[in-house]
Design a protein around this motif. Structure first.
Motif, PDB file in Angstrom:
ATOM      1  N   VAL A  65      -4.708   4.951   7.300  1.00 45.14           N
ATOM      2  CA  VAL A  65      -5.399   5.845   8.235  1.00 45.14           C
ATOM      3  C   VAL A  65      -4.669   7.179   8.330  1.00 45.14           C
ATOM      4  O   VAL A  65      -3.443   7.212   8.536  1.00 45.14           O
ATOM      5  N   LEU A  66      -5.396   8.259   8.205  1.00 41.00           N
ATOM      6  CA  LEU A  66      -4.862   9.599   8.418  1.00 41.00           C
ATOM      7  C   LEU A  66      -5.392  10.135   9.738  1.00 41.00           C
ATOM      8  O   LEU A  66      -6.605  10.154   9.965  1.00 41.00           O
ATOM      9  N   MET A  67      -4.482  10.587  10.609  1.00 42.05           N
ATOM     10  CA  MET A  67      -4.870  11.145  11.903  1.00 42.05           C
ATOM     11  C   MET A  67      -4.811  12.669  11.869  1.00 42.05           C
ATOM     12  O   MET A  67      -3.836  13.242  11.387  1.00 42.05           O
ATOM     13  N   ASP A  68      -5.843  13.335  12.406  1.00 42.18           N
ATOM     14  CA  ASP A  68      -5.727  14.750  12.706  1.00 42.18           C
ATOM     15  C   ASP A  68      -4.566  14.964  13.668  1.00 42.18           C
ATOM     16  O   ASP A  68      -4.203  14.063  14.434  1.00 42.18           O
ATOM     17  N   SER A  69      -4.025  16.169  13.696  1.00 37.43           N
ATOM     18  CA  SER A  69      -2.789  16.417  14.432  1.00 37.43           C
ATOM     19  C   SER A  69      -2.912  16.226  15.943  1.00 37.43           C
ATOM     20  O   SER A  69      -1.922  15.946  16.614  1.00 37.43           O
ATOM     21  N   ALA A  70      -4.113  16.342  16.508  1.00 34.19           N
ATOM     22  CA  ALA A  70      -4.277  16.246  17.961  1.00 34.19           C
ATOM     23  C   ALA A  70      -4.758  14.881  18.435  1.00 34.19           C
ATOM     24  O   ALA A  70      -4.956  14.681  19.633  1.00 34.19           O
ATOM     25  N   VAL A  71      -4.949  13.924  17.524  1.00 34.14           N
ATOM     26  CA  VAL A  71      -5.559  12.637  17.890  1.00 34.14           C
ATOM     27  C   VAL A  71      -4.716  11.893  18.909  1.00 34.14           C
ATOM     28  O   VAL A  71      -5.214  11.424  19.943  1.00 34.14           O
ATOM     29  N   LEU A  72      -3.432  11.748  18.656  1.00 32.91           N
ATOM     30  CA  LEU A  72      -2.595  10.965  19.561  1.00 32.91           C
ATOM     31  C   LEU A  72      -2.541  11.596  20.945  1.00 32.91           C
ATOM     32  O   LEU A  72      -2.627  10.888  21.960  1.00 32.91           O
ATOM     33  N   ARG A 117       0.840  -1.195   0.000  1.00 30.71           N
ATOM     34  CA  ARG A 117       0.000   0.000   0.000  1.00 30.71           C
ATOM     35  C   ARG A 117       0.881   1.253   0.000  1.00 30.71           C
ATOM     36  O   ARG A 117       0.892   2.022   0.967  1.00 30.71           O
ATOM     37  N   PRO A 118       1.622   1.491  -1.045  1.00 33.43           N
ATOM     38  CA  PRO A 118       2.587   2.606  -1.016  1.00 33.43           C
ATOM     39  C   PRO A 118       1.945   3.972  -0.836  1.00 33.43           C
ATOM     40  O   PRO A 118       2.430   4.786  -0.039  1.00 33.43           O
ATOM     41  N   ALA A 119       0.858   4.257  -1.546  1.00 34.32           N
ATOM     42  CA  ALA A 119       0.263   5.593  -1.474  1.00 34.32           C
ATOM     43  C   ALA A 119      -0.375   5.845  -0.114  1.00 34.32           C
ATOM     44  O   ALA A 119      -0.144   6.893   0.514  1.00 34.32           O
ATOM     45  N   SER A 120      -1.172   4.892   0.369  1.00 36.34           N
ATOM     46  CA  SER A 120      -1.840   5.120   1.646  1.00 36.34           C
ATOM     47  C   SER A 120      -0.854   5.080   2.808  1.00 36.34           C
ATOM     48  O   SER A 120      -1.056   5.753   3.825  1.00 36.34           O
ATOM     49  N   LEU A 121       0.240   4.320   2.679  1.00 36.92           N
ATOM     50  CA  LEU A 121       1.268   4.325   3.716  1.00 36.92           C
ATOM     51  C   LEU A 121       1.883   5.714   3.855  1.00 36.92           C
ATOM     52  O   LEU A 121       2.107   6.199   4.973  1.00 36.92           O
TER      53      LEU A 121
END
Length: 285
Positions: free
Chosen positions: A98-105, A13-17
């Motif tokens: 999966v893309l995380m918003d900057s404050a998720v973690l 999964r190169p693009a989504s990675l």
């Protein structure tokens, strides 16, 4: 040692990675070590964009460790290997789409620290379903008070919580239930793709050491583990999640588009071994 190990399995999964690593690089919580276990035919480790993201993560205080490790044995083996590499008290299993918003973690870390539960999930939204309204699937059980242990058995009403994680249900429910800027915790049957675990509790139920008992094409490995963890310490997910799915094809399916086995076939014996009633503990333990 980093505060969090982000454990990232990837396969073709190169693009989504790249999308996923971009979200990691943008997190406001920066004290992380990213461990990638790649089983693609050709490694992406030296791709210029991946190398740029490695430098950005390092510049922001983190680190990236890469393992290219064919042959393929399936996703549970990937998770087992990654856990063997973990050193931090907290581990985030993050799928490669999966893309995380900057404050998720940062929000997940604060939640697991406050609740003292075994895991906190942030389920990714499938935005292509944004106009697909399914109110009958948007039943939400909020946690009122602290997260507590609970037994969630298949074929019960609590098991039906999984419908909330279909399509775009979670964001529709959040829009209906929450005030702007409000965040809540809700009860789950299980939660996939972006899950923060307390490592020692995950290891206490055997982690993913059962991988060798599953066929190459399987699913349900996190469903099984989380079921055990909820029985002993409880688990939850955050709403809104702040995560988004790339909606790419699954890499865990066989040529027929199905799986050859599900980890839940091991549930009765795993409950007896790791989560009998007398061993269920308070999150404060």
């Amino acid at each position: 040692m980093a505060s969090i190990d982000i454990l990232l399995p990837t396969y073709n999964r190169p693009a989504s990675l790249v999308m996923t690593l971009t979200g990691v690089a943008a997190q406001t919580f920066r004290d992380v070590r990213v461990v990638v276990s790649e089983q693609s035919e050709g490694s992406l480790e030296h791709d210029p964009i991946v190398q740029a993201l490695r430098r950005i993560i390092a510049l922001r205080g983190g680190a990236l460790e890469w393992h290219h490790r064919p042959p393929v044995h399936g996703i549970a083996e990937q998770r087992h290997f990654l856990l063997s590499r973990a050193r931090a008290d907290l581990v985030l299993y993050l799928d490669d789409d999966v893309l995380m918003d900057s404050a998720v973690l940062k929000r997940m870390v604060a939640t697991i620290g406050r609740e003292r539960c075994a895991f906190v999930g942030a389920f990714p939204i499938s935005t292509s379903y944004r106009e697909d309204l399914r109110p009958e699937q948007q039943v939400v059980e909020l946690w009122e008070g602290p997260v507590r242990p609970e037994a969630v058995d298949p074929d019960t009403s609590a098991w039906e919580r999984w419908h909330l994680h279909r399509a775009c249900n979670l964001i529709h429910a959040a829009g209906r239930m929450l005030k702007p800027g409000e965040h809540r915790l809700y009860k789950v049957a299980w939660v996939a793709s972006c899950v923060l675990y307390e490592r020692k509790k995950l290891e206490a139920v055997g982690g993913f050491s059962f991988w060798s008992r599953l066929p190459r094409y399987h699913s349900g490995e996190e469903v099984l583990v989380q079921n055990l963890l909820m029985r002993r310490w409880g688990g939850c997910a955050i709403m809104p999640s702040g995560t988004y799915s790339a909606e790419v094809d699954s890499t865990v399916l066989n040529e027929r588009g199905t799986v050859d086995g599900h980890a839940l076939m091991l549930l009765p014996e795993m409950i007896a071994r790791y989560a009998p009633p007398q061993e269920r503990e308070s999150p404060l333990a």
